[in-house]
Design a protein around this motif. Structure first.
Motif, PDB file in Angstrom:
ATOM      1  N   GLN A  44       0.885  -1.165   0.000  1.00 55.23           N
ATOM      2  CA  GLN A  44       0.000   0.000   0.000  1.00 55.23           C
ATOM      3  C   GLN A  44       0.919   1.210   0.000  1.00 55.23           C
ATOM      4  O   GLN A  44       1.745   1.372   0.899  1.00 55.23           O
ATOM      5  N   GLY A  45       0.814   2.021  -1.017  1.00 57.45           N
ATOM      6  CA  GLY A  45       1.703   3.167  -1.167  1.00 57.45           C
ATOM      7  C   GLY A  45       1.446   4.252  -0.142  1.00 57.45           C
ATOM      8  O   GLY A  45       0.493   4.191   0.636  1.00 57.45           O
ATOM      9  N   VAL A  46       2.320   5.232  -0.156  1.00 59.80           N
ATOM     10  CA  VAL A  46       2.209   6.379   0.738  1.00 59.80           C
ATOM     11  C   VAL A  46       1.587   7.539  -0.047  1.00 59.80           C
ATOM     12  O   VAL A  46       2.096   7.921  -1.100  1.00 59.80           O
ATOM     13  N   ALA A  47       0.487   8.047   0.458  1.00 55.67           N
ATOM     14  CA  ALA A  47      -0.139   9.197  -0.200  1.00 55.67           C
ATOM     15  C   ALA A  47       0.821  10.376  -0.129  1.00 55.67           C
ATOM     16  O   ALA A  47       1.468  10.609   0.898  1.00 55.67           O
ATOM     17  N   HIS A  48       0.941  11.092  -1.238  1.00 60.33           N
ATOM     18  CA  HIS A  48       1.820  12.261  -1.278  1.00 60.33           C
ATOM     19  C   HIS A  48       1.313  13.238  -2.324  1.00 60.33           C
ATOM     20  O   HIS A  48       0.649  12.854  -3.283  1.00 60.33           O
ATOM     21  N   ARG A  49       1.606  14.512  -2.086  1.00 57.90           N
ATOM     22  CA  ARG A  49       1.195  15.549  -3.026  1.00 57.90           C
ATOM     23  C   ARG A  49       2.339  15.789  -3.989  1.00 57.90           C
ATOM     24  O   ARG A  49       3.499  15.894  -3.593  1.00 57.90           O
ATOM     25  N   ILE A  50       2.000  15.862  -5.279  1.00 56.43           N
ATOM     26  CA  ILE A  50       3.023  16.113  -6.291  1.00 56.43           C
ATOM     27  C   ILE A  50       2.960  17.584  -6.708  1.00 56.43           C
ATOM     28  O   ILE A  50       1.881  18.166  -6.797  1.00 56.43           O
ATOM     29  N   HIS A  51       4.124  18.168  -6.932  1.00 55.19           N
ATOM     30  CA  HIS A  51       4.192  19.591  -7.271  1.00 55.19           C
ATOM     31  C   HIS A  51       4.169  19.849  -8.772  1.00 55.19           C
ATOM     32  O   HIS A  51       3.946  20.987  -9.191  1.00 55.19           O
ATOM     33  N   ALA A  84      -0.589  18.526 -11.465  1.00 56.78           N
ATOM     34  CA  ALA A  84       0.231  19.190 -10.454  1.00 56.78           C
ATOM     35  C   ALA A  84      -0.642  19.602  -9.277  1.00 56.78           C
ATOM     36  O   ALA A  84      -1.782  20.039  -9.458  1.00 56.78           O
ATOM     37  N   GLY A  85      -0.125  19.416  -8.071  1.00 63.14           N
ATOM     38  CA  GLY A  85      -0.850  19.791  -6.867  1.00 63.14           C
ATOM     39  C   GLY A  85      -1.771  18.727  -6.331  1.00 63.14           C
ATOM     40  O   GLY A  85      -2.342  18.894  -5.253  1.00 63.14           O
ATOM     41  N   SER A  86      -1.930  17.612  -7.054  1.00 60.81           N
ATOM     42  CA  SER A  86      -2.839  16.568  -6.591  1.00 60.81           C
ATOM     43  C   SER A  86      -2.136  15.634  -5.602  1.00 60.81           C
ATOM     44  O   SER A  86      -0.919  15.529  -5.567  1.00 60.81           O
ATOM     45  N   GLY A 110       7.875  16.142  -4.560  1.00 66.94           N
ATOM     46  CA  GLY A 110       6.650  15.711  -3.908  1.00 66.94           C
ATOM     47  C   GLY A 110       6.677  16.096  -2.442  1.00 66.94           C
ATOM     48  O   GLY A 110       7.706  16.530  -1.914  1.00 66.94           O
ATOM     49  N   GLU A 111       5.546  15.925  -1.790  1.00 66.78           N
ATOM     50  CA  GLU A 111       5.435  16.283  -0.373  1.00 66.78           C
ATOM     51  C   GLU A 111       4.722  15.164   0.371  1.00 66.78           C
ATOM     52  O   GLU A 111       3.601  14.784   0.010  1.00 66.78           O
ATOM     53  N   LEU A 112       5.370  14.628   1.401  1.00 67.32           N
ATOM     54  CA  LEU A 112       4.790  13.571   2.221  1.00 67.32           C
ATOM     55  C   LEU A 112       3.758  14.156   3.181  1.00 67.32           C
ATOM     56  O   LEU A 112       3.726  15.377   3.395  1.00 67.32           O
ATOM     57  N   PRO A 113       2.917  13.308   3.774  1.00 68.81           N
ATOM     58  CA  PRO A 113       1.867  13.808   4.673  1.00 68.81           C
ATOM     59  C   PRO A 113       2.387  14.656   5.839  1.00 68.81           C
ATOM     60  O   PRO A 113       1.698  15.550   6.319  1.00 68.81           O
ATOM     61  N   ASP A 114       3.622  14.397   6.282  1.00 72.21           N
ATOM     62  CA  ASP A 114       4.166  15.169   7.397  1.00 72.21           C
ATOM     63  C   ASP A 114       4.797  16.496   6.959  1.00 72.21           C
ATOM     64  O   ASP A 114       5.374  17.223   7.762  1.00 72.21           O
ATOM     65  N   GLY A 115       4.697  16.820   5.650  1.00 77.25           N
ATOM     66  CA  GLY A 115       5.237  18.072   5.131  1.00 77.25           C
ATOM     67  C   GLY A 115       6.646  17.957   4.593  1.00 77.25           C
ATOM     68  O   GLY A 115       7.173  18.922   4.048  1.00 77.25           O
TER      69      GLY A 115
END
Length: 124
Positions: A44-51, A84-86, A110-115
Motif C-alpha cells: 500500500q503506497g504512501v499518499a503524497h502531493r506532487i508539485h 500538479a498539486g494533486s 513531492g510532499e509527504l503527509p508530514d510536510g
C-alpha cells in the motif's frame, strides 16, 4: 546520441518500491524525466502531493492508482495523468510485482503527509 543502458543505472528503494531512473538531467535530459517503477506485491503506497504533473503507463501487473481520492485499477497498457498539486497513491494489492513507466518534468518534487519535501534522486 545519448543512450542510457539499464545495466549502468543505480536503482533507488523507497516505500517498498524500486525506482530506476532512465531519462533525467544526469543522463542528458534538459526537460524530461522517465523512470521505471517496480512496486512489490501487497504494497500500500504512501499518499503524497506532487508539485508537477506526473504520467504513468502500466507495463506489467495490476495497480490501484488514487488521485485526489478517486481510485482506479490500471491493467497493462493503461495510462493515467496526475495533475500538479494533486495527492496521489499507488497500491499493488496483487501477488505479483507491478511495473510502471513514469514521466515528469525536470524539477519534479513531492510532499509527504508530514510536510517533508522529497526531491527524488531519480529525477536529478
Amino acid at each position: 546520441m545519448p543512450v542510457i543502458r539499464t545495466a549502468d543505472i543505480e536503482s533507488h528503494q523507497m516505500h517498498g518500491s524500486t525506482f530506476t531512473p532512465l531519462v533525467r538531467p544526469a543522463t542528458g535530459s534538459a526537460e524530461l524525466c522517465v523512470w521505471r517503477l517496480e512496486i512489490a506485491p501487497g504494497i500500500q503506497g504512501v499518499a503524497h502531493r506532487i508539485h508537477r504533473e506526473e504520467a504513468f503507463v502500466l507495463l506489467e501487473g495490476s495497480l490501484t492508482l488514487t488521485i485526489q481520492g478517486e481510485c482506479t485499477t490500471l491493467t497493462p497498457g493503461d495510462a493515467a495523468v496526475a495533475p500538479a498539486g494533486s495527492t496521489i497513491r499507488l497500491d499493488n494489492p496483487a501477488a505479483a510485482p507491478a511495473v510502471v513507466m513514469v514521466t515528469a518534468a525536470v524539477g519534479f518534487t513531492g510532499e509527504l503527509p508530514d510536510g517533508t519535501i522529497v526531491n527524488p534522486p531519480w529525477v536529478n
